[in-house]
Design a protein around this motif. Sequence first.
Motif, PDB file in Angstrom:
ATOM      1  N   ASP A   3       0.836  -1.201   0.000  1.00 19.75           N
ATOM      2  CA  ASP A   3       0.000   0.000   0.000  1.00 19.75           C
ATOM      3  C   ASP A   3       0.877   1.260   0.000  1.00 19.75           C
ATOM      4  O   ASP A   3       2.048   1.206   0.384  1.00 19.75           O
ATOM      5  CB  ASP A   3      -0.966  -0.008   1.192  1.00 19.75           C
ATOM      6  CG  ASP A   3      -0.250   0.063   2.512  1.00 19.75           C
ATOM      7  OD1 ASP A   3      -0.584   0.948   3.306  1.00 19.75           O
ATOM      8  OD2 ASP A   3       0.636  -0.773   2.745  1.00 19.75           O
ATOM      9  N   PRO A   4       0.355   2.385  -0.459  1.00 19.15           N
ATOM     10  CA  PRO A   4       1.169   3.599  -0.622  1.00 19.15           C
ATOM     11  C   PRO A   4       1.794   4.103   0.674  1.00 19.15           C
ATOM     12  O   PRO A   4       2.941   4.541   0.678  1.00 19.15           O
ATOM     13  CB  PRO A   4       0.187   4.624  -1.185  1.00 19.15           C
ATOM     14  CG  PRO A   4      -0.889   3.840  -1.812  1.00 19.15           C
ATOM     15  CD  PRO A   4      -0.983   2.572  -1.023  1.00 19.15           C
ATOM     16  N   HIS A   5       1.058   4.012   1.770  1.00 20.89           N
ATOM     17  CA  HIS A   5       1.606   4.529   3.023  1.00 20.89           C
ATOM     18  C   HIS A   5       2.810   3.701   3.484  1.00 20.89           C
ATOM     19  O   HIS A   5       3.808   4.264   3.932  1.00 20.89           O
ATOM     20  CB  HIS A   5       0.530   4.546   4.111  1.00 20.89           C
ATOM     21  CG  HIS A   5       1.015   5.140   5.392  1.00 20.89           C
ATOM     22  ND1 HIS A   5       1.288   6.484   5.514  1.00 20.89           N
ATOM     23  CD2 HIS A   5       1.323   4.581   6.581  1.00 20.89           C
ATOM     24  CE1 HIS A   5       1.731   6.720   6.745  1.00 20.89           C
ATOM     25  NE2 HIS A   5       1.750   5.575   7.409  1.00 20.89           N
ATOM     26  N   SER A   6       2.724   2.386   3.342  1.00 19.75           N
ATOM     27  CA  SER A   6       3.855   1.531   3.715  1.00 19.75           C
ATOM     28  C   SER A   6       5.061   1.803   2.821  1.00 19.75           C
ATOM     29  O   SER A   6       6.197   1.830   3.298  1.00 19.75           O
ATOM     30  CB  SER A   6       3.465   0.059   3.625  1.00 19.75           C
ATOM     31  OG  SER A   6       2.447  -0.240   4.533  1.00 19.75           O
ATOM     32  N   TRP A   8       5.743   4.603   1.383  1.00 22.89           N
ATOM     33  CA  TRP A   8       6.279   5.906   1.780  1.00 22.89           C
ATOM     34  C   TRP A   8       7.095   5.791   3.065  1.00 22.89           C
ATOM     35  O   TRP A   8       8.170   6.382   3.176  1.00 22.89           O
ATOM     36  CB  TRP A   8       5.141   6.909   1.947  1.00 22.89           C
ATOM     37  CG  TRP A   8       5.618   8.267   2.309  1.00 22.89           C
ATOM     38  CD1 TRP A   8       6.224   9.161   1.463  1.00 22.89           C
ATOM     39  CD2 TRP A   8       5.573   8.886   3.586  1.00 22.89           C
ATOM     40  NE1 TRP A   8       6.547  10.297   2.160  1.00 22.89           N
ATOM     41  CE2 TRP A   8       6.160  10.159   3.467  1.00 22.89           C
ATOM     42  CE3 TRP A   8       5.081   8.491   4.818  1.00 22.89           C
ATOM     43  CZ2 TRP A   8       6.267  11.025   4.530  1.00 22.89           C
ATOM     44  CZ3 TRP A   8       5.194   9.361   5.882  1.00 22.89           C
ATOM     45  CH2 TRP A   8       5.777  10.613   5.724  1.00 22.89           C
ATOM     46  N   VAL A   9       6.601   5.029   4.038  1.00 25.61           N
ATOM     47  CA  VAL A   9       7.323   4.853   5.303  1.00 25.61           C
ATOM     48  C   VAL A   9       8.664   4.154   5.067  1.00 25.61           C
ATOM     49  O   VAL A   9       9.700   4.566   5.613  1.00 25.61           O
ATOM     50  CB  VAL A   9       6.450   4.067   6.319  1.00 25.61           C
ATOM     51  CG1 VAL A   9       7.256   3.624   7.509  1.00 25.61           C
ATOM     52  CG2 VAL A   9       5.273   4.914   6.761  1.00 25.61           C
ATOM     53  N   ARG A  12      11.026   6.602   3.297  1.00 27.13           N
ATOM     54  CA  ARG A  12      11.509   7.632   4.234  1.00 27.13           C
ATOM     55  C   ARG A  12      12.556   7.051   5.174  1.00 27.13           C
ATOM     56  O   ARG A  12      13.526   7.711   5.523  1.00 27.13           O
ATOM     57  CB  ARG A  12      10.353   8.213   5.049  1.00 27.13           C
ATOM     58  CG  ARG A  12       9.511   9.201   4.324  1.00 27.13           C
ATOM     59  CD  ARG A  12      10.257  10.409   3.852  1.00 27.13           C
ATOM     60  NE  ARG A  12      11.025  11.033   4.915  1.00 27.13           N
ATOM     61  CZ  ARG A  12      11.907  11.995   4.752  1.00 27.13           C
ATOM     62  NH1 ARG A  12      12.144  12.452   3.536  1.00 27.13           N
ATOM     63  NH2 ARG A  12      12.559  12.504   5.751  1.00 27.13           N
ATOM     64  N   ALA A  66       4.746   7.551  -3.873  1.00 30.92           N
ATOM     65  CA  ALA A  66       4.045   6.944  -2.738  1.00 30.92           C
ATOM     66  C   ALA A  66       3.321   8.004  -1.915  1.00 30.92           C
ATOM     67  O   ALA A  66       2.213   7.774  -1.430  1.00 30.92           O
ATOM     68  CB  ALA A  66       5.036   6.173  -1.873  1.00 30.92           C
ATOM     69  N   GLN A  67       3.932   9.159  -1.779  1.00 33.51           N
ATOM     70  CA  GLN A  67       3.274  10.232  -1.040  1.00 33.51           C
ATOM     71  C   GLN A  67       2.056  10.747  -1.803  1.00 33.51           C
ATOM     72  O   GLN A  67       1.011  11.012  -1.209  1.00 33.51           O
ATOM     73  CB  GLN A  67       4.255  11.361  -0.763  1.00 33.51           C
ATOM     74  CG  GLN A  67       3.722  12.391   0.195  1.00 33.51           C
ATOM     75  CD  GLN A  67       4.775  13.381   0.617  1.00 33.51           C
ATOM     76  OE1 GLN A  67       5.871  13.416   0.071  1.00 33.51           O
ATOM     77  NE2 GLN A  67       4.449  14.193   1.591  1.00 33.51           N
ATOM     78  N   SER A  70      -0.655   8.293  -1.376  1.00 32.26           N
ATOM     79  CA  SER A  70      -1.237   8.364  -0.034  1.00 32.26           C
ATOM     80  C   SER A  70      -2.239   9.507   0.072  1.00 32.26           C
ATOM     81  O   SER A  70      -3.259   9.382   0.754  1.00 32.26           O
ATOM     82  CB  SER A  70      -0.142   8.566   1.016  1.00 32.26           C
ATOM     83  OG  SER A  70       0.681   7.439   1.098  1.00 32.26           O
ATOM     84  N   ILE A  71      -1.955  10.610  -0.585  1.00 28.28           N
ATOM     85  CA  ILE A  71      -2.874  11.752  -0.563  1.00 28.28           C
ATOM     86  C   ILE A  71      -4.128  11.439  -1.367  1.00 28.28           C
ATOM     87  O   ILE A  71      -5.233  11.774  -0.960  1.00 28.28           O
ATOM     88  CB  ILE A  71      -2.177  13.018  -1.118  1.00 28.28           C
ATOM     89  CG1 ILE A  71      -1.067  13.461  -0.174  1.00 28.28           C
ATOM     90  CG2 ILE A  71      -3.180  14.136  -1.327  1.00 28.28           C
ATOM     91  CD1 ILE A  71      -0.186  14.545  -0.737  1.00 28.28           C
TER      92      ILE A  71
END
Length: 94
Positions: A3-6, A8-9, A12, A66-67, A70-71
């Motif tokens: 998923d996009p949030h994972s 992105w994490v 980062r 990914a960010q 997430s948005i």
Amino acid sequence: MIDPHSAWVISRGLIDVTLMVTWGCFGYLSWAVPAPLSTAITRRLASLSMWCAAILCLAVLIALPAQVASIGDGWCDIGGPGILEYWRDWQVCR
């Protein structure tokens, strides 16, 4: 698929780790190590800094989409016009 949030994490985390390794190594060498020893160690760490730079570039290329995903509503919104309008309006408001 991740998923996009994972994504992105994870990206980062890679960005933070590579910057800490690079700045930590070379910051320590520039401040606490005598110049002749610093030069010798810097030559040995050249490959590490190149790997860190490559990982950093890859992580940034992953972090930006990914960010955006997430948005938006997920990976399908990366190239959508709605996300560009959202980003433009957000920049104007700040």
